[in-house]
Design a protein around this motif. Structure first.
Motif, mmCIF file in Angstrom:
data_model
loop_
_atom_site.group_PDB
_atom_site.id
_atom_site.type_symbol
_atom_site.label_atom_id
_atom_site.label_comp_id
_atom_site.label_asym_id
_atom_site.label_seq_id
_atom_site.Cartn_x
_atom_site.Cartn_y
_atom_site.Cartn_z
ATOM 1 N N PHE A 46 11.452 -20.041 -2.892
ATOM 2 C CA PHE A 46 12.724 -19.391 -3.198
ATOM 3 C C PHE A 46 12.573 -18.415 -4.368
ATOM 4 O O PHE A 46 13.050 -17.279 -4.308
ATOM 5 N N SER A 47 11.886 -18.841 -5.419
ATOM 6 C CA SER A 47 11.711 -17.996 -6.610
ATOM 7 C C SER A 47 10.926 -16.733 -6.295
ATOM 8 O O SER A 47 11.290 -15.635 -6.731
ATOM 9 N N MET A 48 9.844 -16.863 -5.541
ATOM 10 C CA MET A 48 9.046 -15.688 -5.194
ATOM 11 C C MET A 48 9.803 -14.761 -4.250
ATOM 12 O O MET A 48 9.674 -13.541 -4.329
ATOM 13 N N THR A 49 10.635 -15.336 -3.383
ATOM 14 C CA THR A 49 11.466 -14.518 -2.494
ATOM 15 C C THR A 49 12.485 -13.724 -3.303
ATOM 16 O O THR A 49 12.705 -12.529 -3.044
ATOM 17 N N VAL A 50 13.097 -14.360 -4.286
ATOM 18 C CA VAL A 50 14.048 -13.658 -5.161
ATOM 19 C C VAL A 50 13.332 -12.559 -5.949
ATOM 20 O O VAL A 50 13.863 -11.459 -6.107
ATOM 21 N N LEU A 51 12.118 -12.830 -6.415
ATOM 22 C CA LEU A 51 11.349 -11.805 -7.133
ATOM 23 C C LEU A 51 11.106 -10.599 -6.240
ATOM 24 O O LEU A 51 11.329 -9.449 -6.661
ATOM 25 N N ILE A 52 10.662 -10.830 -5.017
ATOM 26 C CA ILE A 52 10.424 -9.714 -4.090
ATOM 27 C C ILE A 52 11.723 -8.962 -3.830
ATOM 28 O O ILE A 52 11.746 -7.719 -3.815
ATOM 29 N N TYR A 53 12.811 -9.690 -3.637
ATOM 30 C CA TYR A 53 14.112 -9.062 -3.388
ATOM 31 C C TYR A 53 14.497 -8.136 -4.543
ATOM 32 O O TYR A 53 14.887 -6.988 -4.324
ATOM 33 N N TRP A 54 14.385 -8.617 -5.792
ATOM 34 C CA TRP A 54 14.795 -7.804 -6.932
ATOM 35 C C TRP A 54 13.849 -6.639 -7.175
ATOM 36 O O TRP A 54 14.280 -5.558 -7.592
ATOM 37 N N LEU A 55 12.580 -6.833 -6.905
ATOM 38 C CA LEU A 55 11.642 -5.707 -7.041
ATOM 39 C C LEU A 55 12.011 -4.593 -6.061
ATOM 40 O O LEU A 55 11.943 -3.409 -6.396
ATOM 41 N N ARG A 56 12.400 -4.978 -4.864
ATOM 42 C CA ARG A 56 12.759 -3.982 -3.855
ATOM 43 C C ARG A 56 14.137 -3.383 -4.116
ATOM 44 O O ARG A 56 14.339 -2.175 -3.932
ATOM 45 N N MET A 57 15.086 -4.196 -4.551
ATOM 46 C CA MET A 57 16.438 -3.685 -4.802
ATOM 47 C C MET A 57 16.472 -2.696 -5.970
ATOM 48 O O MET A 57 17.266 -1.767 -5.972
ATOM 49 N N ARG A 58 15.636 -2.908 -6.942
ATOM 50 C CA ARG A 58 15.600 -2.018 -8.105
ATOM 51 C C ARG A 58 14.583 -0.892 -7.944
ATOM 52 O O ARG A 58 14.322 -0.152 -8.883
ATOM 53 N N ASN A 59 14.022 -0.776 -6.749
ATOM 54 C CA ASN A 59 13.044 0.265 -6.416
ATOM 55 C C ASN A 59 11.844 0.273 -7.366
ATOM 56 O O ASN A 59 11.269 1.331 -7.640
ATOM 57 N N LEU A 60 11.476 -0.883 -7.865
ATOM 58 C CA LEU A 60 10.319 -0.974 -8.749
ATOM 59 C C LEU A 60 9.005 -0.894 -7.982
ATOM 60 O O LEU A 60 7.972 -0.573 -8.565
ATOM 61 N N VAL A 61 9.063 -1.164 -6.677
ATOM 62 C CA VAL A 61 7.824 -1.157 -5.894
ATOM 63 C C VAL A 61 7.276 0.248 -5.676
ATOM 64 O O VAL A 61 6.193 0.405 -5.124
ATOM 65 N N ARG A 62 7.999 1.252 -6.135
ATOM 66 C CA ARG A 62 7.464 2.618 -6.096
ATOM 67 C C ARG A 62 6.267 2.749 -7.026
ATOM 68 O O ARG A 62 5.359 3.533 -6.779
ATOM 69 N N GLU A 63 6.295 1.968 -8.105
ATOM 70 C CA GLU A 63 5.188 1.966 -9.059
ATOM 71 C C GLU A 63 4.132 0.976 -8.571
ATOM 72 O O GLU A 63 4.448 -0.144 -8.168
ATOM 73 N N ILE A 64 2.880 1.386 -8.622
ATOM 74 C CA ILE A 64 1.795 0.600 -8.032
ATOM 75 C C ILE A 64 1.644 -0.785 -8.669
ATOM 76 O O ILE A 64 1.358 -1.758 -7.979
ATOM 77 N N GLY A 65 1.881 -0.909 -9.966
ATOM 78 C CA GLY A 65 1.765 -2.201 -10.632
ATOM 79 C C GLY A 65 2.764 -3.208 -10.092
ATOM 80 O O GLY A 65 2.417 -4.363 -9.809
ATOM 81 N N TRP A 66 4.013 -2.770 -9.932
ATOM 82 C CA TRP A 66 5.033 -3.667 -9.387
ATOM 83 C C TRP A 66 4.778 -3.952 -7.910
ATOM 84 O O TRP A 66 5.097 -5.032 -7.421
ATOM 85 N N ARG A 67 4.226 -2.981 -7.192
ATOM 86 C CA ARG A 67 3.900 -3.207 -5.782
ATOM 87 C C ARG A 67 2.831 -4.290 -5.656
ATOM 88 O O ARG A 67 2.915 -5.156 -4.784
ATOM 89 N N ILE A 69 2.378 -6.704 -7.766
ATOM 90 C CA ILE A 69 3.039 -7.968 -8.090
ATOM 91 C C ILE A 69 3.860 -8.451 -6.890
ATOM 92 O O ILE A 69 3.925 -9.650 -6.616
ATOM 93 N N GLN A 70 4.440 -7.542 -6.147
ATOM 94 C CA GLN A 70 5.145 -7.920 -4.918
ATOM 95 C C GLN A 70 4.173 -8.532 -3.919
ATOM 96 O O GLN A 70 4.476 -9.560 -3.308
ATOM 97 N N TYR A 71 2.999 -7.936 -3.758
ATOM 98 C CA TYR A 71 1.988 -8.500 -2.853
ATOM 99 C C TYR A 71 1.548 -9.884 -3.338
ATOM 100 O O TYR A 71 1.342 -10.794 -2.537
ATOM 101 N N ALA A 72 1.415 -10.040 -4.653
ATOM 102 C CA ALA A 72 1.041 -11.342 -5.220
ATOM 103 C C ALA A 72 2.103 -12.379 -4.874
ATOM 104 O O ALA A 72 1.774 -13.503 -4.468
ATOM 105 N N ALA A 73 3.363 -12.026 -5.018
ATOM 106 C CA ALA A 73 4.448 -12.961 -4.704
ATOM 107 C C ALA A 73 4.412 -13.339 -3.228
ATOM 108 O O ALA A 73 4.611 -14.512 -2.867
ATOM 109 N N PHE A 74 4.122 -12.383 -2.365
ATOM 110 C CA PHE A 74 4.029 -12.669 -0.930
ATOM 111 C C PHE A 74 2.894 -13.659 -0.643
ATOM 112 O O PHE A 74 3.074 -14.626 0.097
#
Length: 157
Positions: A46-67, A69-74
């Motif tokens: 649940f926590s990692m799903t929420v992290l991915i959701y917020w990274l995508r909602m705030r468009n942080l995944v445009r930056e490679i570092g946050w992307r 971290i999104q892959y790490a959460a997955f």
């Protein structure tokens, strides 16, 4: 003082010679410990799903570092679901019995061959955990580098 360190390190050397195997999936005592541990796996998903959701909602995944971290959460989600399934098979349902033949060989006993094969595959959980850690490290390294020396030092805003 040298004598103290010599005694300390020789004692530590003997301690490291006495070892027990570290198992990737650990059994838990009594049903209460297993239930709490299984719930912690679900909470982590649940926590990692929420992290991915917020990274995508705030468009942080445009930056490679946050992307990264999104892959790490997955990969952490896949890893913890894998561990959850391993606990279900060998501890809750008791569909798989593992016995140690000798220090290098284990015997899997299951009611069906496909359960043995599935259990064997999910015990390879390091194939999910290691990429998660590598992506997390790469993401944090990229974010740290992009912060620059002036942002990374000094007072916390």
């Amino acid at each position: 003082m040298k004598k103290f360190f010599l005694i300390l390190f020789s004692g530590a050397g003997i301690f490291f010679l006495l070892y027990s195997p570290a198992l990737a999936t650990q059994p838990h005592g009594a049903p209460e410990g297993l239930y709490v541990h299984q719930l912690s796996h679900l909470f982590f998903v649940f926590s990692m799903t929420v992290l991915i959701y917020w990274l995508r909602m705030r468009n942080l995944v445009r930056e490679i570092g946050w992307r990264y971290i999104q892959y790490a959460a997955f990969f952490f989600i896949l890893w913890t679901l894998d561990a959850f399934a391993a606990h279900m098979l060998d501890e809750q349902f008791e569909w798989v019995k593992v016995t140690r033949v000798d220090p290098w060989h284990l015997c899997l006993d299951a009611s069906h061959e496909w359960i043995s094969i599935f259990y064997y595959l999910i015990k390879l959980d390091h194939l999910l955990c290691v990429p998660a850690i590598v992506f997390l490290y790469a993401g944090l390294k990229r974010l740290s580098a992009s912060a620059g020396p002036e942002k990374g030092k000094g007072k916390i805003p």
